[in-house]
Enzyme design. Structure first.
Site, short mmCIF file in Angstrom:
data_model
loop_
_atom_site.label_atom_id
_atom_site.label_comp_id
_atom_site.label_asym_id
_atom_site.label_seq_id
_atom_site.Cartn_x
_atom_site.Cartn_y
_atom_site.Cartn_z
N ASN A 130 100.78 86.54 89.51
CA ASN A 130 100.84 85.47 89.63
C ASN A 130 101.39 85.36 91.32
OD1 ASN A 130 102.74 83.07 89.46
ND2 ASN A 130 103.75 83.66 87.35
N LYS B 189 102.59 82.41 92.11
CA LYS B 189 103.93 81.63 92.12
C LYS B 189 103.78 80.69 93.87
CE LYS B 189 106.18 84.43 89.50
NZ LYS B 189 107.64 84.38 88.93
N HIS C 111 104.46 79.22 81.68
CA HIS C 111 105.09 80.02 82.47
C HIS C 111 106.64 79.26 82.55
CE1 HIS C 111 107.19 82.40 85.25
NE2 HIS C 111 106.30 83.75 85.62
N GLU D 226 109.04 79.45 84.52
CA GLU D 226 109.68 78.59 85.51
C GLU D 226 109.01 77.35 85.03
OE1 GLU D 226 107.74 80.86 88.38
OE2 GLU D 226 109.56 82.09 88.04
N GLU E 115 107.35 87.71 78.25
CA GLU E 115 107.63 87.30 79.32
C GLU E 115 109.66 87.46 79.56
OE1 GLU E 115 105.43 87.59 83.52
OE2 GLU E 115 106.26 84.88 83.12
N GLY F 230 111.42 88.30 88.22
CA GLY F 230 112.53 88.10 89.47
C GLY F 230 113.61 88.48 89.64
N SER G 174 109.23 91.69 86.88
CA SER G 174 109.14 92.74 87.70
C SER G 174 108.82 94.16 87.37
CB SER G 174 111.03 93.33 87.56
OG SER G 174 112.01 91.92 87.47
P1 PGA Z 1 108.70 89.08 88.59
O1 PGA Z 1 107.51 87.62 88.10
O2 PGA Z 1 107.20 90.40 88.16
O3 PGA Z 1 108.12 88.51 89.62
O4 PGA Z 1 109.32 89.30 87.64
C1 PGA Z 1 106.68 87.74 86.94
C2 PGA Z 1 106.04 86.00 86.71
O5 PGA Z 1 107.03 85.12 86.71
O6 PGA Z 1 105.44 86.44 85.77
#
Ligand code: PGA
Length: 248
Positions: A9, A11, A96, A98, A167, A173, A212
Site C-alpha cells: 500500500n 499511500k 483503511h 486512515e 491492521e 506506521g 509495521s
Molecule cells: P505500515 O502501513 O506498514 O507503514 O505500518 C500499513 C498500512 O497502513 O497498510
C-alpha cells in the site's frame, strides 16, 4: 490451502520516476525468486495507468487504495469501480484506518464500498483494526466484530471472494508491530466470525496482517496459521525491503 498474498500500500507516495524505478527493481527481483505468493501493489489513482503499463506482462497484480460507493454521477473527486476496472484493477482497499479516521468513513460507507467493488468485479480488501486505547480497554474483539459484521452481513449470495486485512491502528506506521501471537489471536477470531456465515468461506478467505510489517518480523508473522499475508505500507516503498518480505 490458502495462497500467501503480499500487498504493498503506497499511500500518497511516489512520482512517475520513482514508481518506474521501484517497479523495475521489483520485477527483476521477483523474476529471481521461486514465487508461490501473489504480489499486488496499490499506487495512488493517478499512477494506475503507469502501473498497468509496467506490470501487464508480469505476475504482479495491482489495485486501488479506495473506491467510490457510487456508480457514477455528481460525486466530485471520486473514482468508481468501473473506472478502476478500465485500468484492470483486480483489488480495491476499503476501510483503511486512515480513511476511517481522517475522512470519517463509517462502517456503513465501508460496507457500501465493499459492495461497489464486488459489483464491479473487483475483490475488496477490507481493513479492520482497533486503536491502542480500544486494545487497552479490552475492546479489540468488540471493535473487530462490529467492523466485520457491518460488511459481511451485507455480502451477496453466493458469497464473493473477499480479503480481510487486520491492521491494528496502533501498529500502522509506528514501527511497533503486533506480536505474532497477538495478530494470530485476532486473525483466528476473524476467521471464526466468517465461519458463522459459512465454514468453507471462512477457510478459504485470505486474512492479511498490516501494521509495521518489515523484513525483521515478516517471517514470524507469516508463519502463524491464520496469517495469510501482509498489507505492507512503509516497507513496500523500498524494493529491497519489500522483496525481503516477499521472500519470507
Ligand atoms: P505500515 O502501513 O506498514 O507503514 O505500518 C500499513 C498500512 O497502513 O497498510
Amino acid at each position: 490451502m490458502r495462497p500467501k498474498f503480499i500487498a504493498g500500500n503506497w499511500k500518497m507516495n511516489g512520482s512517475l520516476s520513482s514508481i518506474s524505478i521501484l517497479l523495475n527493481s521489483l520485477i527483476k527481483g521477483i523474476e529471481k525468486t521461486n514465487l508461490s505468493a501473489e504480489i499486488a501493489v496499490f499506487p495512488p489513482f493517478l499512477y494506475l495507468e503507469q502501473v498497468k503499463n509496467l506490470l501487464s506482462d508480469t505476475t504482479i497484480s495491482w489495485g486501488s487504495q479506495n473506491i467510490s460507493e457510487y456508480q457514477s454521477g455528481a460525486y466530485t473527486g471520486e473514482i468508481s469501480g468501473q473506472m478502476l476496472k478500465d485500468f484492470n484493477c483486480k483489488y480495491a482497499i476499503v476501510g483503511h484506518s486512515e480513511r476511517r479516521t481522517i475522512y470519517n468513513e463509517s462502517d456503513i460507507t465501508v460496507s457500501n464500498k465493499t459492495i461497489a467493488a464486488i459489483n464491479s468485479g473487483i475483490c475488496p480488501i477490507i481493513c479492520v483494526g482497533e486503536t491502542l486505547s480500544e486494545r487497552e480497554h479490552n475492546k479489540t474483539r468488540m471493535i473487530i466484530e462490529r467492523q466485520l459484521q457491518a460488511v459481511i452481513s451485507k455480502l451477496p449470495s453466493p458469497l464473493p471472494k473477499i480479503i480481510i486485512a487486520y491492521e491494528p491502528v496502533w501498529a500502522i506506521g509506528t514501527g511497533k508491530n503486533a506480536t505474532p501471537d497477538q495478530a494470530q489471536e485476532v486473525h483466528n477470531f476473524i476467521r471464526s466470525q466468517l465461519a458463522y456465515i459459512n465454514t468453507i468461506f471462512a477457510e478459504e478467505t485470505i486474512i492479511l496482517y498490516g501494521g509495521s510489517m518489515k523484513p525483521s518480523n515478516a517471517h514470524t508473522l507469516l508463519a502463524m496459521p491464520d496469517i495469510d499475508g501482509g498489507l505492507v505500507g512503509g516497507a513496500s516503498l523500498d524494493a529491497a525491503e519489500f522483496l525481503k518480505i516477499i521472500e519470507s
